[in-house]
Enzyme design. Structure first.
Site, PDB file in Angstrom:
ATOM      1  N   HIS A  45       0.699  -1.268   0.010  1.00 13.32           N
ATOM      2  CA  HIS A  45      -0.131   0.200   0.117  1.00 13.32           C
ATOM      3  C   HIS A  45       1.048   0.969   0.094  1.00 13.32           C
ATOM      4  O   HIS A  45       1.255   1.708   1.019  1.00 13.32           O
ATOM      5  CB  HIS A  45      -0.868   0.115   1.296  1.00 13.32           C
ATOM      6  CG  HIS A  45      -2.034   0.757   1.424  1.00 13.32           C
ATOM      7  ND1 HIS A  45      -3.190   0.623   1.927  1.00 13.32           N
ATOM      8  CD2 HIS A  45      -2.119   2.162   0.560  1.00 13.32           C
ATOM      9  CE1 HIS A  45      -3.860   1.893   2.006  1.00 13.32           C
ATOM     10  NE2 HIS A  45      -3.470   2.810   1.016  1.00 13.32           N
ATOM     11  N   HIS A  60       1.430   5.321  -2.237  1.00 14.65           N
ATOM     12  CA  HIS A  60       1.217   6.283  -3.046  1.00 14.65           C
ATOM     13  C   HIS A  60       2.236   6.943  -3.731  1.00 14.65           C
ATOM     14  O   HIS A  60       3.061   7.756  -2.982  1.00 14.65           O
ATOM     15  CB  HIS A  60       0.199   7.278  -2.649  1.00 14.65           C
ATOM     16  CG  HIS A  60      -0.773   6.604  -1.948  1.00 14.65           C
ATOM     17  ND1 HIS A  60      -2.144   6.508  -2.525  1.00 14.65           N
ATOM     18  CD2 HIS A  60      -1.182   6.109  -0.519  1.00 14.65           C
ATOM     19  CE1 HIS A  60      -3.113   5.895  -1.891  1.00 14.65           C
ATOM     20  NE2 HIS A  60      -2.529   5.663  -0.543  1.00 14.65           N
ATOM     21  N   ARG A 106       2.281   8.906  -6.320  1.00 14.52           N
ATOM     22  CA  ARG A 106       1.938  10.114  -6.961  1.00 14.52           C
ATOM     23  C   ARG A 106       2.158  10.489  -8.342  1.00 14.52           C
ATOM     24  O   ARG A 106       1.996  11.488  -8.700  1.00 14.52           O
ATOM     25  CB  ARG A 106       2.399  11.420  -6.102  1.00 14.52           C
ATOM     26  CG  ARG A 106       2.249  11.252  -4.498  1.00 14.52           C
ATOM     27  CD  ARG A 106       0.891  11.154  -4.060  1.00 14.52           C
ATOM     28  NE  ARG A 106       0.738  11.350  -2.693  1.00 14.52           N
ATOM     29  CZ  ARG A 106      -0.515  11.249  -1.996  1.00 14.52           C
ATOM     30  NH1 ARG A 106      -1.424  10.792  -2.626  1.00 14.52           N
ATOM     31  NH2 ARG A 106      -0.457  11.451  -0.663  1.00 14.52           N
ATOM     32  N   HIS A 131     -10.524   0.049   0.456  1.00 19.45           N
ATOM     33  CA  HIS A 131     -10.359   1.338   1.239  1.00 19.45           C
ATOM     34  C   HIS A 131     -11.513   1.206   2.335  1.00 19.45           C
ATOM     35  O   HIS A 131     -12.693   1.654   1.944  1.00 19.45           O
ATOM     36  CB  HIS A 131     -10.271   2.533   0.359  1.00 19.45           C
ATOM     37  CG  HIS A 131     -10.307   3.798   1.010  1.00 19.45           C
ATOM     38  ND1 HIS A 131      -9.072   4.310   1.566  1.00 19.45           N
ATOM     39  CD2 HIS A 131     -11.238   4.678   1.515  1.00 19.45           C
ATOM     40  CE1 HIS A 131      -9.295   5.585   2.288  1.00 19.45           C
ATOM     41  NE2 HIS A 131     -10.610   5.672   2.341  1.00 19.45           N
ATOM     42  N   HIS A 171      -5.519  -0.443   5.682  1.00 16.71           N
ATOM     43  CA  HIS A 171      -5.290   0.492   6.958  1.00 16.71           C
ATOM     44  C   HIS A 171      -6.392   0.401   8.219  1.00 16.71           C
ATOM     45  O   HIS A 171      -7.207   1.159   8.480  1.00 16.71           O
ATOM     46  CB  HIS A 171      -5.058   1.954   6.539  1.00 16.71           C
ATOM     47  CG  HIS A 171      -6.070   2.422   5.526  1.00 16.71           C
ATOM     48  ND1 HIS A 171      -7.443   2.206   5.540  1.00 16.71           N
ATOM     49  CD2 HIS A 171      -5.844   3.034   4.364  1.00 16.71           C
ATOM     50  CE1 HIS A 171      -8.069   2.888   4.462  1.00 16.71           C
ATOM     51  NE2 HIS A 171      -7.072   3.291   3.508  1.00 16.71           N
ATOM     52  N   ASP A 230       1.186   2.894   3.702  1.00 16.76           N
ATOM     53  CA  ASP A 230       0.235   3.794   3.129  1.00 16.76           C
ATOM     54  C   ASP A 230       0.838   4.860   3.124  1.00 16.76           C
ATOM     55  O   ASP A 230       0.748   6.114   3.526  1.00 16.76           O
ATOM     56  CB  ASP A 230      -0.850   4.028   4.204  1.00 16.76           C
ATOM     57  CG  ASP A 230      -1.985   4.695   3.580  1.00 16.76           C
ATOM     58  OD1 ASP A 230      -1.968   5.278   2.217  1.00 16.76           O
ATOM     59  OD2 ASP A 230      -3.186   5.049   4.032  1.00 16.76           O
ATOM     60  N   HIS A 288       3.320  14.209   0.663  1.00 13.56           N
ATOM     61  CA  HIS A 288       2.739  15.579   0.184  1.00 13.56           C
ATOM     62  C   HIS A 288       3.934  16.857   0.592  1.00 13.56           C
ATOM     63  O   HIS A 288       5.003  16.576   1.140  1.00 13.56           O
ATOM     64  CB  HIS A 288       1.615  16.190   1.434  1.00 13.56           C
ATOM     65  CG  HIS A 288       0.612  15.296   1.156  1.00 13.56           C
ATOM     66  ND1 HIS A 288      -0.457  15.268   0.229  1.00 13.56           N
ATOM     67  CD2 HIS A 288      -0.157  14.407   2.000  1.00 13.56           C
ATOM     68  CE1 HIS A 288      -1.362  14.563   0.515  1.00 13.56           C
ATOM     69  NE2 HIS A 288      -1.413  14.025   1.453  1.00 13.56           N
TER      70      HIS A 288
END
Length: 430
Positions: free
Chosen positions: A74, A76, A78, A203, A238, A310, A314
């Site tokens: 899991h 990200h 981006r 999710h 999660h 997860d 950012h």
């Protein structure tokens, strides 16, 4: 490339192995494991005393762990669309530094991973990265709008790195970032996944009850019921609440094929730790101290099968703005092993073998991937770790573009020294 890893504590739950020994790697695979109890495989000719030449890389793993490469179900990355937060190259660098040899990328990119073209884009970019296996997770619905199914078959039949590892162009399907709120459409997604040999990674959150415990627990219960109806396994992402764990435990007792993951932040931190820190805002949010204790118990008794990060980078502007305004998400690839080892093994919750099972072997099993073991003739995906090394987690040490860790300033044990993918060193600590 030939590599001789000597005198390490070799831990492989699939082999039932936890012993000091030597590991011989050649032609991208594990050639032989040598311990005091005997050998797995045949010692290569170049292993004989005095015959190890300059073409062999020697790694002294004395007092270090030698384990199957970690697998993250899991993440990200981006990419495409939000490369200012992370891209395939920096994501792979962070994975390798964290001991991860395989990662599964969620589909909430821009454009969404909902067609073969985007799957191919990610695969092509991965070929130019450091060698870490990047497996795409396709969206359940077109553009993640929850209105009609994406072309799951097309994505599944695309030839990618994932194809060589698990026989399909993507490794799973998910709507991560949101849930498919239409139960009938979600059931169709599970069935379409079943037809293509792909599991749904759910999710677990009701969009109308975002952030609440009941919002997670409703979707956990619903999706388990849908998986039972479809007669096909489902994986729950999660997990963070006591109520969800009770539902999952009951489902497993009833023989429903369900697996579940949690992340380090859910067994290390609770909502009393938050304050006004944007770096401690994630989805689902941090829960109560009671929930944290139940997550640890569920890891111990097997209700929770895997630990995933997860990893959600950012920019500083999106996180350094106070809790209320901050975007959801925290980074985790570079801290996951250390946080898990420190909290769970040193904390007396899991044995070393149990931790590696949840961070490598079980994730491989959930995927149906030929990874998660360092058995002879397996791909030499390996992490070498100094578990006695204590250090402080600092943002300036991260190679990820994202510095938004909830663990900054914490002292942990467990430094990744080397990460190998198919017998190639993709990370070596300085």
């Amino acid at each position: 490339m030939k590599i001789f890893v000597k005198n390490g504590l070799i831990i492989d739950p699939d082999l039932g192995l936890e012993a000091v020994g030597n590991l011989y790697i050649a032609d991208e695979k594990v050639a032989c494991i040598q311990t005091a109890a005997g050998n797995f495989g045949v010692l290569p000719s170049w292993s004989k005393e005095g015959s190890i030449g300059e073409d062999v890389t020697v790694i002294d793993a004395t007092d270090k762990w030698v384990v199957p490469g970690l697998i993250d179900l899991h993440v990200h990355f981006r990419d495409p669309g939000f490369e200012y937060k992370e891209d395939i190259f920096t994501g792979c660098a962070a994975a390798a530094k964290g001991g991860f040899t395989t990662v599964c990328c969620m589909p909430n990119t821009k454009p969404v991973i909902d067609n073969a073209e985007i799957v191919k884009y990610i695969d092509e970019k991965t070929k130019r990265a450091n060698g870490v296996n990047v497996l795409s997770i396709g969206s359940i619905t077109k553009d993640q709008k929850g209105e009609r199914l994406a072309d799951i078959r097309e994505m599944s039949q695309t030839t990618t790195r994932s194809t060589g590892i698990m026989g399909k162009g993507i490794c799973a399907i998910s709507e991560d970032g949101r849930s498919v709120m239409n139960a009938g459409l979600m059931l169709q997604g599970i069935l379409e996944g079943k037809a293509n040999g792909l599991m749904v990674f759910s999710h677990t959150e009701d969009d109308s009850l975002a952030g609440t415990s009941i919002g997670e627990e409703l979707i956990v219960a619903r999706d388990i019921m849908l998986a039972k109806e479809a007669a096909y396994p489902i994986h729950l992402c999660h997990i963070s609440t006591k109520g969800s764990l009770e539902i999952i435990r009951k489902a497993k007792d009833d023989g429903i094929r369900v697996t579940a993951e949690t992340g380090p932040h859910y067994f290390v931190l609770d909502k009393s730790n938050v304050g006004d820190e944007g770096n401690k805002k994630m989805n689902p949010p941090l829960r109560t101290k009671e929930d944290v204790e139940e997550v640890k118990r569920a890891l111990q008794d097997g209700t929770l099968d895997a630990i995933a990060t997860d990893h959600a980078p950012h920019s500083s502007g999106e996180k350094d703005c106070g809790y209320r305004k901050a975007l959801n998400g925290v980074v985790g690839l570079e801290t996951s092993f250390a946080m898990s080892y420190t909290a769970l093994v040193r904390g007396g919750i899991l044995t070393p073998s149990e931790l590696i099972d949840k961070m490598s072997c079980k994730p491989a099993e959930i995927l149906g991937a030929d990874r998660g073991s360092i058995a002879v003739n397996k791909a030499a995906d390996i992490a070498i770790i100094d578990v006695d090394k204590e250090y402080e987690i600092k943002a300036e040490d991260f190679v990820s573009k994202g510095k938004n860790s909830p663990f900054l300033g914490m002292k942990v044990y467990g430094k990744i020294l080397y990460t190998l993918v198919e017998g190639k060193i993709v990370y070596a600590a300085e």
